[in-house]
Design an enzyme around this catalytic site. Structure first.
Site, short mmCIF file in Angstrom:
data_model
loop_
_atom_site.label_atom_id
_atom_site.label_comp_id
_atom_site.label_asym_id
_atom_site.label_seq_id
_atom_site.Cartn_x
_atom_site.Cartn_y
_atom_site.Cartn_z
N LYS A 1 0.85 -1.20 0.00
CA LYS A 1 0.00 0.00 0.00
C LYS A 1 0.88 1.24 0.00
CE LYS A 1 -3.97 2.01 2.53
NZ LYS A 1 -4.86 1.88 3.70
N SER B 1 -9.92 2.32 2.78
CA SER B 1 -8.95 3.03 1.97
C SER B 1 -7.98 2.12 1.23
CB SER B 1 -8.13 3.99 2.85
OG SER B 1 -7.33 3.26 3.78
N SER C 1 -10.34 0.02 7.11
CA SER C 1 -9.72 0.14 5.78
C SER C 1 -9.09 -1.13 5.23
CB SER C 1 -8.68 1.26 5.77
OG SER C 1 -9.33 2.50 5.71
#
Ligand SMILES: [Mg+2]
Ligand SMILES: [Zn+2]
EC number: 6.3.5.7
Lengths: 491, 95, 493
Positions: C78, C159, C183
């Site tokens: 990420k 997210s 998330s």
């Protein structure tokens, strides 16, 4: 001379005004590494070399507190007889400035490490009874900011983060001081204590200690006035000047019908004035909240015990101990004012010197010599042991006081031990009555007229004979023996 | 509590966000909507409740006082929009 | 696509170790899939050379019998994780071009365990969002489509949307995610994969761009529960550089996996039955209950009375912390700088931040700044921290009666792009089931339960006692076995 204990008053048109002073002292904690990073704290490095990724607030960087910084703040609190909070916490103080990389300073607002304590000052250094207690409100630990340079480029300021994250103790006094002199005495005393404890080097020129000076005025005994805060004043003299200036400015302002604005001011030492930095209207809203990167700081008994047991004897205790040894109040006060001097003198005592003799000699001879040569006690070429040896040579009659002064000068120059100097240069005092008698006989023979006069009652001539004998013996004769032999021979 | 445009402007100033008037105007009802919604916490009786200080029971560890970082000026300045002579440069600050 | 990209981490590990294929073959297959999947916008940076480099090292290590736990496995990281020398921008314009000189502890742990890096994964800007639409790189497309023939573009959730899309589309066998208020779990649910947020403090936060420090936790997202266990073991561990890191040994979660839940009590919180949630969500929840019973668990009804207040509590605390955490993006030391003509320092700050942050980030900075400001701090922030204490206490009480808590992961299946962007509160409601565990720092996991009538995945959510990742993983595995979820999005990209 003005009475140091008389109240300090500003004479205004409408009467006498009293000044109320509180100080927030930022003292750099003595540590190798920064409060929350492993970067060095040494003074004077190349720009941005003593900066870690944490200090530069790189994305994702996290603070981890330095045990030594906490320890030193706790020891400082203990030295000020303050409440040590076993549970404290770090908060973020949020504001934007180019010297503040994180956009917040990690500080302590809601739960400081150290609570109320006090500092004892003497309003008159020579008067034991002129004691006043200045209250300490709190001590908290926080990060220092970086440094901005404004004079290197026409349109840019330069940022150096070497100081960013260095540990500070903010020592907040109560508004207990009433004159520039009290504030000066408080700062000097605080500085001495910090230096005794070893928690701050007290070096004001290098910014290790700075004071925010809070000043307000009021009619004697009246309501507290609005205060101003003059930031970052970096010498005792300047702090005193700020108070004088600011108090007079406020009195004049009020008497002219104006009002003191609660504001932050800056001191300009060149012009000796303070000026507005920012007013309350555009004051910051710091949005303090507990730093979520850090957990509450909990101190256990073992930690506190180590802090307590590693505290040295503090200035007041030392001064009283010296007085107890028969040293004068003035001498004790002078000998304990600076930690290095006190340590040196303690060394002299533990080397076996007689306290009163040692104190007199240190204050008169040693300080005099250091003054003359512009040296600090740390640079003193004579060790306490060597000095003790010198004093012992005088005390046991090996050398006379006069010779001792010569030996001392030679010690200062050569760094040699006193016994060696005395031995090599044959300065030993003699009590050999044979040698003394022989010289006396020669002198009496050569001054038969004076002998006559003496015997006729002109007793003042005795000193003349002593002087002549000492001179003939090159100062090395034991004066007691000389006196005794002369009396015997002159009848 | 609800906020008006001036308050939103003040908050934007605190947060150093240059927001235009239209952005401010758009934000006023948005923020009020969110604030009105979070204010339902007012219903909760929190008398005598301590604010949470640590999510998971844990103690603050302290580091040894050892210099083991720093001396990485190139890394520090690597991503700087404007670095000059080993410093970060910013528009001149008048103190 | 190559067969290899359909495999789980576990299968890749076995095949690579058994000599069925080389690490280079694995890396090449995934590198090709990443390129072929560009339409999904899952990656913000592709680093095929790094994947190959690690693969070649793994192949060498295989010849010398010195394999590491993740040798041969390429992963997606990420964008919130700082990766040395590779753009790490947290999905934000304000960090455009930022190349860290350092590596986050978690991604470093993965690399040290032998894993390679395929690239950086798209995400909501600074992890603020539940649909990956707040990213400066544009939204991520879910590989999933509704079976209504409408071809609407769906969100993979957020997210960690790029992370979720990458795994479900076969652009990585496993990825890192971060979870502040759901998330990891919500996007895992939306894309039919598994993801676990460990106990707060298990994974170091060092080098992960901070959103809300008291909530942020990294965790793995992968195709299976076992894959998650394998990854989490490599990611977790004590880190002296993070003062909130737990100084505990990392359990051997993979070795500890079992689906025998006899003697375990599973709590069903009544407050999670909320109005307006589609029946299909409640149905998959009920199905989950049956599966756990089948695995031997006893089901008990519990109460978490402050559930309703979790979301508003979160939307005070997270923005407050974020408003302060994001103050460092000021144009001085890295990232974007915007100086208006003749502007002073303050003007530079304000212009830089206005230009660099997107709308949602600005909104949260504004909320956070407001709730901390003079006069409002106690009413909002302190109040929220008190309610947070009550929420944590709710869980502590509940765990006196049960060992695990079972709930749905999200109140809906994946929704369409743009569907909720205009209404922040509707967007925030996505995390209604995920946020309470975040506020309490508890380990929680989403595993796929099945498909809804539109053919979209639905997740089942497990919450454990603090430090009981094993219990969560075991229950997840029990559901996984029974759900037999083998659905994959039909490839259209
Ligand atoms: Mg101050
Ligand atoms: Zn301060």
């Amino acid at each position: 001379m003005a009475d140091a204990t008389a109240p300090y008053r500003i004479k205004g048109e409408t009467g006498d005004w009293e000044v109320v002073i509180g100080l927030e002292v930022h003292a750099q904690v003595t540590s190798n590494a920064k409060l929350f990073s492993g970067a060095a704290t040494a003074f004077g490095a190349e720009p941005n070399t003593q900066v870690s990724l944490v200090d530069a607030a790189m994305p994702g960087m996290l603070p981890v507190p330095n045990r030594e910084c906490i320890r030193q703040a706790v020891r400082t609190g203990m030295a000020l007889d303050a409440v040590i909070n076993r549970w404290s916490r770090f908060d973020r103080k949020n504001y934007f400035y180019a010297d503040l990389p994180q956009g917040y300073q990690i500080s302590q607002l809601y739960h400081p490490l150290v609570g109320p304590g006090e500092v004892e000052i003497l309003l008159d250094e020579k008067d034991e009874n002129s004691v006043k207690q200045i209250g300490i409100e709190r001590i908290h630990v926080e990060q220092d900011a970086g440094k901005l340079m404004h004079d290197q480029h026409p349109t840019m300021s330069y940022v150096d983060l070497n100081r960013s994250g260095v540990a500070l103790m903010e020592i907040v006094s109560r508004p207990d001081m009433r004159s520039p002199a009290e504030a000066g005495a408080y700062l000097r005393k605080l500085r001495a204590i910090l230096r005794y404890v070893g928690s701050c080097d007290g070096n004001m020129e290098e910014g290790s200690m700075r004071a925010d000076v809070n000043v307000s005025v009021r009619k004697v005994g009246g309501e507290l006035g609005t205060r101003t805060e003059t930031k970052n004043v970096n010498s005792v003299r300047f702090v005193m000047a700020v108070i004088e200036h600011e108090a007079r400015r406020q009195v004049e302002l009020i008497e002219e019908g104006g009002e003191v604005a609660q504001e932050t001011r800056l001191y300009d030492p060149d012009k000796n004035v303070t000026r507005t930095l920012r007013s309350k209207e555009d004051a910051h809203d710091y949005r303090y909240f507990p730093d979520p990167d850090l957990l509450p700081l909990e101190l256990d008994e073992a930690f506190l015990e180590e802090c307590r047991s590693s505290l040295p004897e503090l200035p007041d205790a030392k001064r009283k101990r010296f007085e107890g040894l028969g040293i004068s109040a003035y001498g004790a006060s002078v000998l304990t004012a600076e930690v290095e001097t006190a340590r040196w003198f303690d060394g002299l005592l533990s080397a076996g010197a007689e306290p009163k003799q040692a104190a007199n000699w240190t204050v008169a001879e040693l300080f005099g010599a250091l003054n003359r040569t512009g040296k600090s006690i740390d640079e003193c070429p004579i060790s306490p042991e060597e000095a003790a040896e010198l004093l012992k040579l005088v005390a046991d009659g090996t050398i006379s006081g006069t010779i001792a002064k010569q030996v001392f000068e030679i010690m200062l120059e050569t760094g040699d031990a006193p016994s060696k100097i005395v031995e090599e240069r044959g300065l030993k005092q003699t009590s050999d009555t044979g040698a003394i008698d022989a010289e006396i006989d020669k002198i009496l023979a050569a001054n038969a007229d004076k002998v006559e006069q003496y015997k006729a009652g002109k007793e003042a001539l005795f000193g003349f004979f002593v002087g002549q004998t000492m001179k003939a013996m090159a100062g090395k004769a034991n004066p007691g023996v000389v006196n005794e032999r002369l009396r015997a021979k002159l009848g | 509590m609800s906020v008006n445009a001036d308050q939103v402007r003040h908050v934007a100033r605190l947060a150093r966000l240059a927001l235009g008037n239209d952005e401010i105007d758009r934000m006023v009802p948005e923020l009020n909507n969110i604030l009105g919604w979070v204010e339902q916490l007012g219903e909760v009786d929190t008398d005598g409740v301590e604010p949470l200080t640590a999510v998971i029971e844990n103690h603050l560890r302290l580091r040894d006082d050892v210099v083991n970082d720093g001396n990485v000026r190139d890394d520090i300045l690597e991503n700087a929009p404007d670095a000059q002579h080993g410093f970060f440069a910013v528009p001149k600050v008048i103190e | 696509m190559s067969e290899l990209t359909l495999k789980t981490i576990t299968e890749l590990r076995e095949g690579f170790r058994g000599g069925d294929f080389s690490a280079r073959e694995i890396a090449e297959a995934f590198n090709a899939a990443v390129v072929a999947g560009r339409q999904l916008n899952a990656y913000t940076v592709e680093t095929p050379e790094l994947a190959l480099e690690a693969a070649d090292a793994a192949d060498r290590d295989r010849t010398t019998n010195s394999l590491k736990p993740l040798s041969g496995i390429p992963l997606g990281i990420k964008d919130l994780f700082a990766t040395v020398g590779v753009d790490s921008t947290s999905g934000s314009n304000i960090l455009k071009g930022f190349k860290p000189t350092y590596e986050s502890t978690v991604s470093g742990n993965l690399k040290a365990a032998g894993a390679g890096m395929l690239g950086k994964l798209n995400m909501d800007e600074f992890a603020m969002g539940s649909s990956n639409e707040t990213s400066a790189y544009g939204p991520v497309m879910s590989p999933w489509k509704r079976n209504d023939g409408g071809n609407a573009a769906l969100t993979p959730g957020g997210s960690s949307g790029g992370s979720a899309a990458a795994v479900s589309a076969g652009l990585a066998p496993g990825v890192t995610g971060t979870d502040t208020g759901g998330s990891i779990r919500q996007p895992a649910a939306f894309t039919g994969i598994s993801g676990i947020k460990p106990t707060y403090g298990r994974c170091s936060r060092w080098g992960i761009v901070a959103f809300a420090s008291s909530l942020d936790q990294a965790g793995p997202m992968a195709r299976t529960v076992r894959d998650c266990a394998i990854m989490l073991e490599a990611m977790a561990g004590f880190d002296p550089k993070d003062a909130t890191s737990l100084n505990l040994p990392v359990p051997q979660w993979e070795a500890g996996l079992t689906t025998d839940l006899r003697g375990k009590k599973v709590g069903i919180p009544k407050e999670y039955r909320i109005d307006g949630v589609p029946d299909e969500i409640n149905a998959i929840w009920d199905q989950g209950i049956e599966w756990l019973k089948d695995a031997g668990a006893e089901v008990v009804q519990i109460s978490l009375p402050h559930t309703k207040y979790a979301l508003p509590t979160y939307y005070i605390i997270a923005p407050a912390e974020a408003s302060s955490n994001l103050a460092r993006y000021d144009g001085v030391r890295y990232g974007l700088r915007d100086t208006p003509e003749g502007g002073n320092l303050d003007a530079m700050y304000a212009a830089t931040r206005a230009a660099g942050f997107g709308a949602e980030v600005k909104r949260r900075i504004m909320i956070g700044t407001y709730v901390l400001s003079a006069g409002f701090y106690d009413a909002y922030f302190t109040k929220a921290q008190k309610v947070r204490t009550l929420i944590k206490r709710d869980f502590a009480e509940a765990f006196k009666q049960c060992d695990l808590i079972l709930t749905p992961t999200a109140p809906s299946a994946a929704f369409g792009l743009n569907e909720k962007m205009a209404d922040p509160l509707a967007m925030y409601l996505n995390d209604v089931f995920a946020v309470p565990a975040s506020l309490a720092g508890l380990p929680a996991m989403s595993v796929p339960g099945g498909l809804d009538s539109q053919g979209l995945p639905l997740g089942i959510h497990l919450i454990g006692r603090e430090l009981d990742e094993q219990g969560v993983l075991n229950a997840g595995l029990a559901i996984e076995e029974r759900a037999g979820f083998t659905h994959r999005p039909k490839r259209w990209w």
